[in-house]
Design a protein around this motif. Structure first.
Motif, PDB file in Angstrom:
ATOM      1  N   ARG A 142      16.217   5.178  -8.596  1.00  0.00           N
ATOM      2  CA  ARG A 142      16.260   4.809  -7.168  1.00  0.00           C
ATOM      3  C   ARG A 142      15.304   5.684  -6.358  1.00  0.00           C
ATOM      4  N   GLY A 143      15.247   6.957  -6.694  1.00  0.00           N
ATOM      5  CA  GLY A 143      14.324   7.862  -6.010  1.00  0.00           C
ATOM      6  C   GLY A 143      12.879   7.439  -6.196  1.00  0.00           C
ATOM      7  N   PHE A 144      12.532   7.022  -7.398  1.00  0.00           N
ATOM      8  CA  PHE A 144      11.179   6.546  -7.650  1.00  0.00           C
ATOM      9  C   PHE A 144      10.905   5.244  -6.901  1.00  0.00           C
ATOM     10  N   GLU A 145      11.905   4.385  -6.841  1.00  0.00           N
ATOM     11  CA  GLU A 145      11.737   3.121  -6.108  1.00  0.00           C
ATOM     12  C   GLU A 145      11.482   3.397  -4.634  1.00  0.00           C
ATOM     13  N   GLN A 146      12.231   4.315  -4.054  1.00  0.00           N
ATOM     14  CA  GLN A 146      12.040   4.674  -2.647  1.00  0.00           C
ATOM     15  C   GLN A 146      10.666   5.312  -2.420  1.00  0.00           C
ATOM     16  N   ALA A 147      10.267   6.189  -3.330  1.00  0.00           N
ATOM     17  CA  ALA A 147       8.946   6.825  -3.222  1.00  0.00           C
ATOM     18  C   ALA A 147       7.842   5.781  -3.331  1.00  0.00           C
ATOM     19  N   ALA A 148       8.012   4.827  -4.232  1.00  0.00           N
ATOM     20  CA  ALA A 148       7.006   3.769  -4.389  1.00  0.00           C
ATOM     21  C   ALA A 148       6.901   2.934  -3.115  1.00  0.00           C
ATOM     22  N   ARG A 149       8.028   2.597  -2.519  1.00  0.00           N
ATOM     23  CA  ARG A 149       8.003   1.829  -1.267  1.00  0.00           C
ATOM     24  C   ARG A 149       7.299   2.595  -0.150  1.00  0.00           C
ATOM     25  N   ARG A 150       7.576   3.903  -0.042  1.00  0.00           N
ATOM     26  CA  ARG A 150       6.899   4.721   0.983  1.00  0.00           C
ATOM     27  C   ARG A 150       5.391   4.745   0.739  1.00  0.00           C
ATOM     28  N   ARG A 151       5.007   4.887  -0.503  1.00  0.00           N
ATOM     29  CA  ARG A 151       3.582   4.957  -0.829  1.00  0.00           C
ATOM     30  C   ARG A 151       2.895   3.622  -0.598  1.00  0.00           C
ATOM     31  N   VAL A 152       3.586   2.533  -0.862  1.00  0.00           N
ATOM     32  CA  VAL A 152       3.035   1.205  -0.566  1.00  0.00           C
ATOM     33  C   VAL A 152       2.836   1.052   0.942  1.00  0.00           C
ATOM     34  N   ASP A 153       3.822   1.484   1.716  1.00  0.00           N
ATOM     35  CA  ASP A 153       3.690   1.433   3.178  1.00  0.00           C
ATOM     36  C   ASP A 153       2.498   2.261   3.648  1.00  0.00           C
ATOM     37  N   ASP A 154       2.327   3.454   3.078  1.00  0.00           N
ATOM     38  CA  ASP A 154       1.183   4.298   3.430  1.00  0.00           C
ATOM     39  C   ASP A 154      -0.134   3.604   3.093  1.00  0.00           C
ATOM     40  N   LEU A 155      -0.185   2.952   1.937  1.00  0.00           N
ATOM     41  CA  LEU A 155      -1.403   2.232   1.545  1.00  0.00           C
ATOM     42  C   LEU A 155      -1.682   1.056   2.485  1.00  0.00           C
ATOM     43  N   ARG A 156      -0.624   0.379   2.917  1.00  0.00           N
ATOM     44  CA  ARG A 156      -0.809  -0.723   3.872  1.00  0.00           C
ATOM     45  C   ARG A 156      -1.409  -0.206   5.182  1.00  0.00           C
ATOM     46  N   THR A 157      -0.927   0.952   5.628  1.00  0.00           N
ATOM     47  CA  THR A 157      -1.468   1.561   6.845  1.00  0.00           C
ATOM     48  C   THR A 157      -2.933   1.914   6.649  1.00  0.00           C
ATOM     49  N   GLN A 158      -3.261   2.516   5.519  1.00  0.00           N
ATOM     50  CA  GLN A 158      -4.654   2.866   5.230  1.00  0.00           C
ATOM     51  C   GLN A 158      -5.533   1.622   5.173  1.00  0.00           C
ATOM     52  N   LEU A 159      -5.031   0.563   4.543  1.00  0.00           N
ATOM     53  CA  LEU A 159      -5.793  -0.678   4.449  1.00  0.00           C
ATOM     54  C   LEU A 159      -6.018  -1.271   5.832  1.00  0.00           C
ATOM     55  N   SER A 160      -5.002  -1.255   6.675  1.00  0.00           N
ATOM     56  CA  SER A 160      -5.140  -1.774   8.026  1.00  0.00           C
ATOM     57  C   SER A 160      -6.214  -1.004   8.794  1.00  0.00           C
ATOM     58  N   ARG A 161      -6.214   0.306   8.674  1.00  0.00           N
ATOM     59  CA  ARG A 161      -7.220   1.129   9.347  1.00  0.00           C
ATOM     60  C   ARG A 161      -8.614   0.842   8.797  1.00  0.00           C
TER      61      ARG A 161
END
Length: 139
Positions: A97-116
């Motif tokens: 579960r911890g890895f799943e949560q970390a993966a979701r956070r990192r995906v969100d960060d990548l989406r932000t980077q892609l948007s920028r």
């Protein structure tokens, strides 16, 4: 060679990983060939390919080799078929579960980077669209 076994070249093609990368993951203890041919060639199974795909998906999210190993150890233990005490099973599931949560956070960060990055590319395109016309070179 058994039809259930693949040589490293086929695994590389299926996983889109280089031979060098697969060997690196083997040296790091993340994956091991399930067998060796009589000539000493590495032989892999579908389970090995699945394991490499987990690693391949973790890499762009910035997970370290140690983090990959920790997740794979947890999933290996859960998938071992051994009867696990409830507290150990729950601890392993919590780790996942911890890895799943970390993966979701990192995906969100990548989406932000892609948007920028997309905003930046659009700014450059707009700038080029507003540049004054340059007359063609004349001989």
């Amino acid at each position: 060679m058994s039809s259930e076994h693949m040589q490293i070249g086929e695994v590389a093609a299926r996983t889109e990983l280089s031979l060098r990368t697969i060997r690196h993951y083997e040296d790091s203890g993340l994956v091991r060939p399930s067998a060796r041919s009589q000539g000493g060639f590495r032989l892999y199974t579908e389970a090995d390919v699945s394991r490499l795909m987990v690693i391949r998906r973790m890499k762009p999210l910035g997970f370290t080799l140690d983090e990959m190993r920790a997740l794979l150890d947890a999933t290996d233990r859960l998938d071992s078929g051994d009867e696990l005490p409830p507290e150990e099973r729950e601890a392993l599931l919590d780790r996942i579960r911890g890895f799943e949560q970390a993966a979701r956070r990192r995906v969100d960060d990548l989406r932000t980077q892609l948007s920028r990055a997309e905003e930046f590319a659009a700014t450059l395109a707009a700038r080029l669209g507003t540049a004054p016309d340059v007359p063609p070179n004349r001989p």
